[in-house]
Design a protein around this motif. Structure first.
Motif, PDB file in Angstrom:
ATOM      1  N   LEU A 310       0.994  -1.069  -0.365  1.00  0.00           N
ATOM      2  CA  LEU A 310      -0.261  -0.231   0.145  1.00  0.00           C
ATOM      3  C   LEU A 310       0.652   1.450   0.278  1.00  0.00           C
ATOM      4  N   GLU A 311       2.208   1.294   0.626  1.00  0.00           N
ATOM      5  CA  GLU A 311       2.921   2.457   0.267  1.00  0.00           C
ATOM      6  C   GLU A 311       3.943   2.551  -0.513  1.00  0.00           C
ATOM      7  N   LEU A 312       3.416   1.829  -1.338  1.00  0.00           N
ATOM      8  CA  LEU A 312       4.121   1.582  -2.969  1.00  0.00           C
ATOM      9  C   LEU A 312       2.838   2.514  -3.764  1.00  0.00           C
ATOM     10  N   LEU A 313       2.010   2.430  -3.391  1.00  0.00           N
ATOM     11  CA  LEU A 313       0.660   2.184  -3.856  1.00  0.00           C
ATOM     12  C   LEU A 313       0.408   3.601  -3.972  1.00  0.00           C
ATOM     13  N   ARG A 314       0.218   3.743  -2.612  1.00  0.00           N
ATOM     14  CA  ARG A 314       0.085   4.968  -2.175  1.00  0.00           C
ATOM     15  C   ARG A 314       1.632   6.846  -2.388  1.00  0.00           C
ATOM     16  N   ARG A 315       2.547   6.071  -2.642  1.00  0.00           N
ATOM     17  CA  ARG A 315       3.636   6.674  -3.736  1.00  0.00           C
ATOM     18  C   ARG A 315       3.177   6.798  -5.036  1.00  0.00           C
ATOM     19  N   GLY A 316       3.116   6.202  -5.601  1.00  0.00           N
ATOM     20  CA  GLY A 316       2.240   6.247  -7.041  1.00  0.00           C
ATOM     21  C   GLY A 316       2.752   5.169  -7.794  1.00  0.00           C
ATOM     22  N   TYR A 317       3.525   3.882  -7.177  1.00  0.00           N
ATOM     23  CA  TYR A 317       4.307   3.516  -8.699  1.00  0.00           C
ATOM     24  C   TYR A 317       3.326   1.984  -8.750  1.00  0.00           C
ATOM     25  N   THR A 318       3.282   1.810 -10.467  1.00  0.00           N
ATOM     26  CA  THR A 318       2.836   0.424 -10.453  1.00  0.00           C
ATOM     27  C   THR A 318       3.687  -0.804 -10.194  1.00  0.00           C
ATOM     28  N   VAL A 319       3.177  -1.545  -9.374  1.00  0.00           N
ATOM     29  CA  VAL A 319       3.336  -2.749  -8.306  1.00  0.00           C
ATOM     30  C   VAL A 319       2.932  -3.680  -9.228  1.00  0.00           C
ATOM     31  N   THR A 320       3.806  -4.824  -9.443  1.00  0.00           N
ATOM     32  CA  THR A 320       3.753  -6.216  -9.503  1.00  0.00           C
ATOM     33  C   THR A 320       4.917  -7.050  -8.961  1.00  0.00           C
ATOM     34  N   ILE A 321       3.987  -8.277  -8.829  1.00  0.00           N
ATOM     35  CA  ILE A 321       4.802  -9.896  -8.407  1.00  0.00           C
ATOM     36  C   ILE A 321       5.968  -9.766  -9.796  1.00  0.00           C
ATOM     37  N   GLY A 322       7.258 -10.086  -8.749  1.00  0.00           N
ATOM     38  CA  GLY A 322       8.115 -10.542  -9.957  1.00  0.00           C
ATOM     39  C   GLY A 322       8.321 -11.830  -9.783  1.00  0.00           C
ATOM     40  N   LYS A 323       8.465 -12.690 -10.761  1.00  0.00           N
ATOM     41  CA  LYS A 323       8.573 -14.331 -10.864  1.00  0.00           C
ATOM     42  C   LYS A 323      10.202 -14.655 -11.543  1.00  0.00           C
ATOM     43  N   THR A 324      11.430 -15.244 -10.651  1.00  0.00           N
ATOM     44  CA  THR A 324      12.471 -14.877 -12.115  1.00  0.00           C
ATOM     45  C   THR A 324      12.955 -17.000 -11.401  1.00  0.00           C
ATOM     46  N   GLY A 325      12.686 -17.068 -12.286  1.00  0.00           N
ATOM     47  CA  GLY A 325      12.822 -18.583 -11.696  1.00  0.00           C
ATOM     48  C   GLY A 325      12.028 -19.475 -11.059  1.00  0.00           C
ATOM     49  N   ASN A 326      12.672 -19.825 -10.031  1.00  0.00           N
ATOM     50  CA  ASN A 326      12.062 -20.984  -8.772  1.00  0.00           C
ATOM     51  C   ASN A 326      11.519 -19.557  -8.003  1.00  0.00           C
ATOM     52  N   PHE A 327      12.029 -18.809  -7.652  1.00  0.00           N
ATOM     53  CA  PHE A 327      11.957 -17.131  -6.532  1.00  0.00           C
ATOM     54  C   PHE A 327      10.323 -16.441  -7.735  1.00  0.00           C
ATOM     55  N   GLU A 328      10.821 -15.661  -6.424  1.00  0.00           N
ATOM     56  CA  GLU A 328       9.544 -14.313  -5.918  1.00  0.00           C
ATOM     57  C   GLU A 328      10.411 -13.816  -6.037  1.00  0.00           C
ATOM     58  N   VAL A 329      10.037 -11.984  -6.961  1.00  0.00           N
ATOM     59  CA  VAL A 329      10.340 -11.086  -5.484  1.00  0.00           C
ATOM     60  C   VAL A 329       8.951 -10.575  -5.108  1.00  0.00           C
ATOM     61  N   ASP A 330       8.323  -9.705  -3.730  1.00  0.00           N
ATOM     62  CA  ASP A 330       7.721  -9.470  -3.342  1.00  0.00           C
ATOM     63  C   ASP A 330       6.336  -8.643  -4.585  1.00  0.00           C
ATOM     64  N   PHE A 331       8.093  -7.156  -4.814  1.00  0.00           N
ATOM     65  CA  PHE A 331       7.161  -6.517  -5.230  1.00  0.00           C
ATOM     66  C   PHE A 331       7.560  -5.403  -6.095  1.00  0.00           C
ATOM     67  N   ILE A 332       7.865  -5.452  -7.843  1.00  0.00           N
ATOM     68  CA  ILE A 332       8.470  -4.711  -8.712  1.00  0.00           C
ATOM     69  C   ILE A 332       8.010  -3.358  -8.431  1.00  0.00           C
ATOM     70  N   ALA A 333       8.698  -2.021  -8.108  1.00  0.00           N
ATOM     71  CA  ALA A 333       7.978  -1.141  -8.274  1.00  0.00           C
ATOM     72  C   ALA A 333       8.224  -0.030  -9.277  1.00  0.00           C
ATOM     73  N   GLU A 334       6.955   0.428 -10.252  1.00  0.00           N
ATOM     74  CA  GLU A 334       7.418   1.068 -11.452  1.00  0.00           C
ATOM     75  C   GLU A 334       6.796   3.131 -11.328  1.00  0.00           C
ATOM     76  N   LYS A 335       7.718   3.857 -11.843  1.00  0.00           N
ATOM     77  CA  LYS A 335       6.762   5.066 -12.044  1.00  0.00           C
ATOM     78  C   LYS A 335       7.605   5.509 -12.899  1.00  0.00           C
ATOM     79  N   GLY A 336       7.682   6.456 -14.256  1.00  0.00           N
ATOM     80  CA  GLY A 336       8.119   6.660 -15.020  1.00  0.00           C
ATOM     81  C   GLY A 336       9.765   5.767 -15.222  1.00  0.00           C
ATOM     82  N   ASN A 337      10.955   6.731 -15.169  1.00  0.00           N
ATOM     83  CA  ASN A 337      12.010   6.426 -15.425  1.00  0.00           C
ATOM     84  C   ASN A 337      12.895   5.046 -13.900  1.00  0.00           C
ATOM     85  N   ARG A 338      11.996   5.294 -13.021  1.00  0.00           N
ATOM     86  CA  ARG A 338      12.249   5.117 -12.042  1.00  0.00           C
ATOM     87  C   ARG A 338      11.205   3.359 -11.455  1.00  0.00           C
ATOM     88  N   LYS A 339      12.445   2.800 -10.724  1.00  0.00           N
ATOM     89  CA  LYS A 339      11.697   1.188 -10.965  1.00  0.00           C
ATOM     90  C   LYS A 339      12.928   0.776  -9.087  1.00  0.00           C
TER      91      LYS A 339
END
Length: 400
Positions: A310-339
């Motif tokens: 919710l903090e990431l959303l509140r700050r205006g980021y587009t939020v997704t869950i990241g899957k990489t192989g057998n692992f998962e990153v809780d959040f990928i936060a992107e806004k403009g050219n920031r990530k």
């Protein structure tokens, strides 16, 4: 009244423009207060009080104005007597039938600066897109962040203050109850019932309230866990309720439309594509979950994840869950050219836990910031991956 300066900074550039300002978010998140803050801002700019027209459509006294012609004529009569620009504030506008036509007519007929609030994400869909395409700007108002919570309650940033936030969440009205546990719980339960009845059941003409509450209960228990509609249908079948996947999805969509939940999609970081199944859902306020479902202390990992999302959303980021192989990153936060990437856990209590939480970044080769967030007071940063105590992370500058 807390100033909520983060939102005011977003709104100020649009004051006195012909763009319609639309404030959306869950019921009682502070949208009405934001209208008051905007009015105070206008008064500081020498706008006269008599230039402002304000209506709240949850006030029964305004029920006769929920018909479009009655509302237009009432505002037009008021506007005709005002010298200079007219500032219009309409709270919970979705209660007005065909309100889009009223707003468009006022915009055409008068020199107006219009501010609206609504508790439904479909506020900016349908006819509004036709009548006002390109002529509005939206701001989503969330419950208090941790930073706002400690400011509003004049608390120092301490573990004890954060524990209080973990229990009560950030619904603004709770400060009027001095965060007494019994009254606060009752208020949150009543608020939940109001959202269920007015913003989900009535607005979507849902007939099976028991089914809706079972689906919400499942989603609350599964915060931060991937699940699909078929998971819920199997669960309901075990409780002798037969329901289709489409019905479950429709009920979940009604909840996200009312801002009760936020659906976060998953993406394959290696394949560079969004995954179409098994999203995660997060509740708009973890204090609401405690009051309705309970077990926040038991499910602390899930609650910390919910707070960060919710903090990431509140700050205006587009939020997704990241899957990489057998692992998962809780959040990928992107806004403009920031990530940035954020991994959330309760405690880094052992070398094995530290290894598990940091190794999710092993296959991510870019140079965007990577964080591990927990309740540990010690700094476990390593290999360019920054570790933060969650309190410090929540108080970082707005853009990571």
């Amino acid at each position: 009244m807390i100033q909520r300066e983060y939102y005011m900074k977003q709104i100020r550039p649009f004051i006195n423009t012909d763009l319609i300002k639309v404030l959306t978010g869950i019921r009682r998140s502070g949208k009405s207060v934001m209208l008051q803050l905007i009015q105070e801002e206008l008064l500081s700019q020498q706008v006269r009080p008599d230039q402002m027209i304000s209506l709240n459509f949850e006030d029964l006294a305004n029920l006769p104005l929920c018909q479009p012609m009655a509302l237009y004529q009432w505002i037009a009569d008021k506007a005709a007597a005002i010298k200079g620009k007219i500032y219009i504030f309409l709270d919970e506008i979705q209660e007005v039938t065909n309100w889009e036509r009223v707003i468009n007519s006022l915009r055409v007929a008068f020199d107006v600066d219009i501010y609206l609030t609504g508790s439904n994400a479909k506020l900016l869909s349908g006819e509004l897109s036709t009548y006002l395409a390109g002529r509005y700007v939206q701001f989503v108002i969330y419950p208090f962040s941790y930073q706002e919570f400690i400011l509003a309650n004049q608390l120092d940033d301490t573990p004890q203050a954060f524990q209080k936030y973990l229990l009560f969440g950030g619904m603004p009205f709770l400060m009027n109850l001095h965060f007494q546990e019994g009254p606060s719980r009752q208020y949150l339960q009543d608020m939940y019932n109001s959202v269920i009845l007015k913003d989900i059941v009535q607005r979507n003409n849902l007939r099976d309230v028991d089914l809706l509450e079972r689906i919400i209960g499942y989603a609350l228990s599964s915060i931060g866990h991937v699940f699909s509609a078929s998971n819920i249908t199997k669960y309901l079948k075990s409780e002798h309720r037969k329901v289709s996947n489409d019905t479950v999805l429709n009920y979940l969509n009604a909840c996200t439309t009312a801002y009760l939940f936020y659906k976060i999609p998953r993406q394959d970081l290696l394949g560079k594509k969004l995954l179409s199944i098994n999203e995660k859902y997060y509740v708009v306020d973890h204090g609401l979950r405690e009051a309705v479902y309970g077990h926040n202390a038991r499910d602390i990992d899930q609650i910390l994840e919910n707070i960060v999302c919710l903090e990431l959303l509140r700050r205006g980021y587009t939020v997704t869950i990241g899957k990489t192989g057998n692992f998962e990153v809780d959040f990928i936060a992107e806004k403009g050219n920031r990530k940035c990437y954020v991994q959330v856990t309760y405690l880094l209590a052992s070398p094995e836990t530290i290894e598990r939480e940091f190794r999710v970044y092993k296959d991510i080769k870019d140079n965007y910031p990577k964080y591990v967030v927990s309740m540990d007071e010690l700094d476990f940063s390593q290999d360019g991956i920054q570790h933060y105590n969650i309190r410090k992370f929540l108080r970082l500058p707005r853009d990571y």
